[in-house]
Design an enzyme around this catalytic site. Structure first.
Site, PDB file in Angstrom:
ATOM      1  N   LYS A  69       0.840  -1.206   0.000  1.00 23.65           N
ATOM      2  CA  LYS A  69       0.000   0.000   0.000  1.00 23.65           C
ATOM      3  C   LYS A  69       0.874   1.255   0.000  1.00 23.65           C
ATOM      4  CE  LYS A  69      -3.926  -2.281   2.230  1.00 23.65           C
ATOM      5  NZ  LYS A  69      -4.692  -2.549   3.454  1.00 23.65           N
ATOM      6  N   GLN A  75      -3.931  -0.972   9.654  1.00 26.56           N
ATOM      7  CA  GLN A  75      -4.138  -2.318   9.117  1.00 26.56           C
ATOM      8  C   GLN A  75      -4.799  -3.220  10.159  1.00 26.56           C
ATOM      9  OE1 GLN A  75      -3.650  -3.086   5.970  1.00 26.56           O
ATOM     10  NE2 GLN A  75      -4.079  -5.268   6.098  1.00 26.56           N
ATOM     11  N   ASP A 134     -10.189   3.962   4.594  1.00 28.64           N
ATOM     12  CA  ASP A 134     -10.732   2.598   4.575  1.00 28.64           C
ATOM     13  C   ASP A 134     -12.263   2.610   4.554  1.00 28.64           C
ATOM     14  OD1 ASP A 134      -8.937   0.399   4.523  1.00 28.64           O
ATOM     15  OD2 ASP A 134      -8.222   0.906   6.531  1.00 28.64           O
TER      16      ASP A 134
HETATM   17  N1  GUN Z   1      -7.266  -6.050   6.602  1.00 28.51           N
HETATM   18  C1  GUN Z   1      -7.787  -6.744   5.568  1.00 28.51           C
HETATM   19  N2  GUN Z   1      -8.305  -5.923   4.635  1.00 28.51           N
HETATM   20  C2  GUN Z   1      -8.111  -4.667   5.096  1.00 28.51           C
HETATM   21  C3  GUN Z   1      -8.422  -3.385   4.561  1.00 28.51           C
HETATM   22  O1  GUN Z   1      -9.013  -3.227   3.480  1.00 28.51           O
HETATM   23  N3  GUN Z   1      -8.045  -2.331   5.344  1.00 28.51           N
HETATM   24  C4  GUN Z   1      -7.410  -2.478   6.545  1.00 28.51           C
HETATM   25  N4  GUN Z   1      -7.106  -1.369   7.237  1.00 28.51           N
HETATM   26  N5  GUN Z   1      -7.119  -3.659   7.058  1.00 28.51           N
HETATM   27  C5  GUN Z   1      -7.462  -4.744   6.334  1.00 28.51           C
END
Ligand code: GUN
Length: 303
Positions: free
Chosen positions: A58, A106, A129
């Site tokens: 990311k 995350q 998110d």
């Molecule tokens: N863990 C799994 N998918 C995601 C996501 O799209 N965003 C975040 N912050 N954590 C995740």
């Protein structure tokens, strides 16, 4: 006997690459015209190997689009024993930092940290998110000015790319997580689908799936959905990313759908890898760009 079908493969990787190019161009325009560089802060607590890779990807994708991100100041890898108070304090500082337009924590977080408290501490305008209650509520009520969770947003884009208009189609979402299943259902409703939510307690799951024109699978179980669960010609979106190990120790990625079976029945299908996964990152960049533009009082670029 009828000829064996072969589904059209939905190229999420190619679609996401095109989006990332357009996002990079839009970011360059924001910089040239307004001196604005979108900033994305990525926070990881602990050492979960998959999360380490996801957050690294990311941050790198954000940098590649011309955002400020994976350099030291925006990339937070905190030890697994980081306290909730320390994490909330970091979020408060990032909320106040005008050069940070998006904040991503995350998930999953270590057990001693309450994810709801952490998510609701993020400024909703920086919640790239789309997990904050305010953005969840905006999506649920059909407000267009919220930030939408990245994976379901990516799935909708692929569906519209493959099918154009989704109106009136029967869509089944298998999996009821806050990250994918629930927002996915709300987005499909917004596209005028007739939506069914299914999960581990659903009775006769295979029969429910067979009614669906659109089948979205997000359960985290390798190859659970078999070919005879799929309505001939249906569109199958596989959100699963499962690493499996063969007898010789080799590992590879498979989805939640048994691809080799499903490809003979479905009309369209996403592969794993190369389907939904790349769209999640592209939609994160899109959300960060939108958030940066809005925070600067500018119209959000169309991507
Ligand atoms: N863990 C799994 N998918 C995601 C996501 O799209 N965003 C975040 N912050 N954590 C995740």
């Amino acid at each position: 006997m009828s000829a064996p079908r072969t589904a059209k493969i939905i190229d999420g990787k190619g679609f996401a690459e095109g989006m990332r190019t357009r996002i990079g161009a839009a970011a360059a325009r924001l910089k040239a015209d307004y001196g604005l560089t979108p900033g994305l802060a990525v926070i990881l607590v602990g050492e979960d190997p998959a999360s380490v890779i996801y957050t690294r990807n990311k941050g790198r994708a954000a940098e590649a689009a011309g955002f400020a991100s994976s350099n030291h100041r925006y990339n937070y890898r905190l030890p697994a024993d980081t306290g909730e108070v320390a994490l909330l304090d970091l979020i408060r500082r990032l909320n106040e930092d005008g050069s940070v337009h998006g904040i991503l924590v995350q998930l999953p977080l270590p057990d001693h940290i309450d994810p709801h408290r952490v998510i609701t501490a993020i400024d909703p305008a920086k919640d790239v998110d789309g997990f904050h209650l305010l953005n969840v509520g905006r999506l649920a009520t059909g407000f267009k000015d919220g930030l939408v969770p990245c994976t379901p947003q990516g799935c909708i884009m692929l569906l519209k790319h493959a099918l154009d208009d989704l109106t009136g189609l029967n869509a089944l979402v298998l999996g009821r997580s806050n990250i994918v299943g629930k927002p996915m259902a709300r987005l499909l409703l917004g596209e005028n689908c007739t939506v069914t939510m299914a999960h581990s307690r659903t009775r006769d799951l295979a029969e429910e799936c067979r009614q669906a024109d659109i089948l979205i699978v997000a359960v985290g179980r390798p190859r659970m959905v078999k070919g005879d669960w799929i309505k001939p010609g249906a569109t199958v979106i596989d959100v699963g990313i499962n690493r499996i190990t063969a007898g010789d120790g080799k590992t590879w990625l498979v989805g939640d759908v048994d691809f080799d079976e499903a490809v003979k029945v479905a009309g369209h299908i996403t592969p794993v890898p190369g389907g939904v996964g790349p769209m999640t990152i592209a939609c994160l960049l899109r959300n960060t760009l939108i958030a940066a533009a809005r925070q600067a009082g500018l119209p959000a670029p169309e991507i």
